[in-house]
Write a protein that holds these residues in place. Sequence first.
Motif, PDB file in Angstrom:
ATOM      1  N   SER A   1       1.734  35.791  55.990  1.00  0.00           N
ATOM      2  CA  SER A   1       0.355  35.695  55.512  1.00  0.00           C
ATOM      3  C   SER A   1      -0.598  35.873  56.690  1.00  0.00           C
ATOM      4  O   SER A   1      -0.673  35.013  57.577  1.00  0.00           O
ATOM      5  CB  SER A   1       0.122  34.336  54.834  1.00  0.00           C
ATOM      6  N   TRP A   2      -1.324  36.994  56.689  1.00  0.00           N
ATOM      7  CA  TRP A   2      -2.238  37.320  57.788  1.00  0.00           C
ATOM      8  C   TRP A   2      -3.695  37.175  57.361  1.00  0.00           C
ATOM      9  O   TRP A   2      -4.024  37.263  56.171  1.00  0.00           O
ATOM     10  CB  TRP A   2      -2.024  38.759  58.241  1.00  0.00           C
TER      11      TRP A   2
ATOM     12  N   PRO B   1      -5.984  41.157  60.842  1.00  0.00           N
ATOM     13  CA  PRO B   1      -5.040  40.173  61.382  1.00  0.00           C
ATOM     14  C   PRO B   1      -5.411  39.709  62.770  1.00  0.00           C
ATOM     15  O   PRO B   1      -5.918  40.466  63.593  1.00  0.00           O
ATOM     16  CB  PRO B   1      -3.714  40.955  61.392  1.00  0.00           C
TER      17      PRO B   1
ATOM     18  N   PRO C   1      -0.081  34.625  62.513  1.00  0.00           N
ATOM     19  CA  PRO C   1      -0.310  34.489  61.074  1.00  0.00           C
ATOM     20  C   PRO C   1      -0.551  33.050  60.675  1.00  0.00           C
ATOM     21  O   PRO C   1      -0.449  32.125  61.490  1.00  0.00           O
ATOM     22  CB  PRO C   1       1.011  35.000  60.486  1.00  0.00           C
TER      23      PRO C   1
END
Length: 420
Positions: free
Chosen positions: A313-314, A318, A322
């Motif tokens: 999950s970024w 980004p 993360p």
Amino acid sequence: MKKLRSFYKKLKHPPIMESKWIYPLAIASIVSIFIVFLTTLISPNGTPLIPLSIFVESKLQSLPISAAPPPPRFAYLISGSAGDGGMLKRTLQALYHPNNHYVVHLDAESSADERLDLHNFVVNHKIFAKFTNVKMISKANLVTYRGPTMVANTLHAAAMLLKEGGEWDWFINLSASDYPLVTQDDLIHTFSHIPRDLNFIDHTSDIGWKEFQRAKPIIVDPGLYLNKKSDVFWIRQRRSVPTAFKLFTGSAWTALSRPFIDFCIWGWDNLPRTVLMYYANFISTPEGYFHTVVCNAQEFRNTTVNSDLHYISWDNPPKQHPHYLTLDDMQRMVDSNAPFARKFHQDDPVLDKIDSELLFRGQDMFVPGGWCIGNRENGTDPCSVVGNITSLRPTAGARRLEILLGSLLSNDNFRSRQCI
């Protein structure tokens, strides 16, 4: 023409057999008839007294049926830093299978006591001792994520695995904050049906902003020459983008084939060493080194599958690291069909949920598979009793992984997303 007439003449009037051949022929005929007579004799219980099979040459055997290739094996590097010892042990147990190979590493920033505790865990565990397939890098390396030392540590582990000489098909690098979302039986079963020269590596040549912020700057990683970890430092001078090879970038987490690992260690055309020397002064080396080598090597550039096999999950865009995953991410992890996820805090409740619902693993136990034949009575680990280590018992995770690989290897995705 004369030969043809002579041939037909012999057919109509065959020559009289010379008398010297009559007696041997007669004797051979009598012996043959006698043998056949013996084989017809029946014992009182209905079986032949002298089976005809004894006269068949013992060397004549049925042709063997070609066997299917053995299930694939995985070689893992699981690495961590100070305070990661407990999480590393948990991840190792969740990933363990007797047919695989494992290298574990706590870097030099961790304490001597923490490394000793991990060493004792590896050496004294009766299953690890039985199969001798878990090794620890005893002389700890300094590892700085943003510098080249992480790649150096990865190559160190790969070289150890090659030196051991064991059979394995893919090398997977993970950190202590990674965790599996499928069982090893799921992974082995699914990967049995794909070519073993594929390299799972998220990559692109569209480096965008990374050209200015990572390719052109020059950094030095003190972890290469100091015995205490410190952050990289920057050189004022900048450099141009290389022209001898094309830069690629992507995820630091990969599943690389045995032939490609051989190439990176042996480097028979010098490309791996040349690229490694360039990346020694590159910011975030793990996000470019293997990608650039595989996509510039003619024999491997068409073997890439553009995925790191992770759910991550970024932020958008980004950042350096993360998000940490929690219970709120559970369904998204499952829906991703990925075999691995990261990052997790140590002992986060979501890990217990993954153990319970996806891995069927009890606390401080191995993930059960076809090789585990013990029972669960009184909280016993079913893997404490070992059966056939090639037996597989895939779960619903295998189906999820098949969907992912089917998508990645489809005509629309596989060729169009290779090294370009």
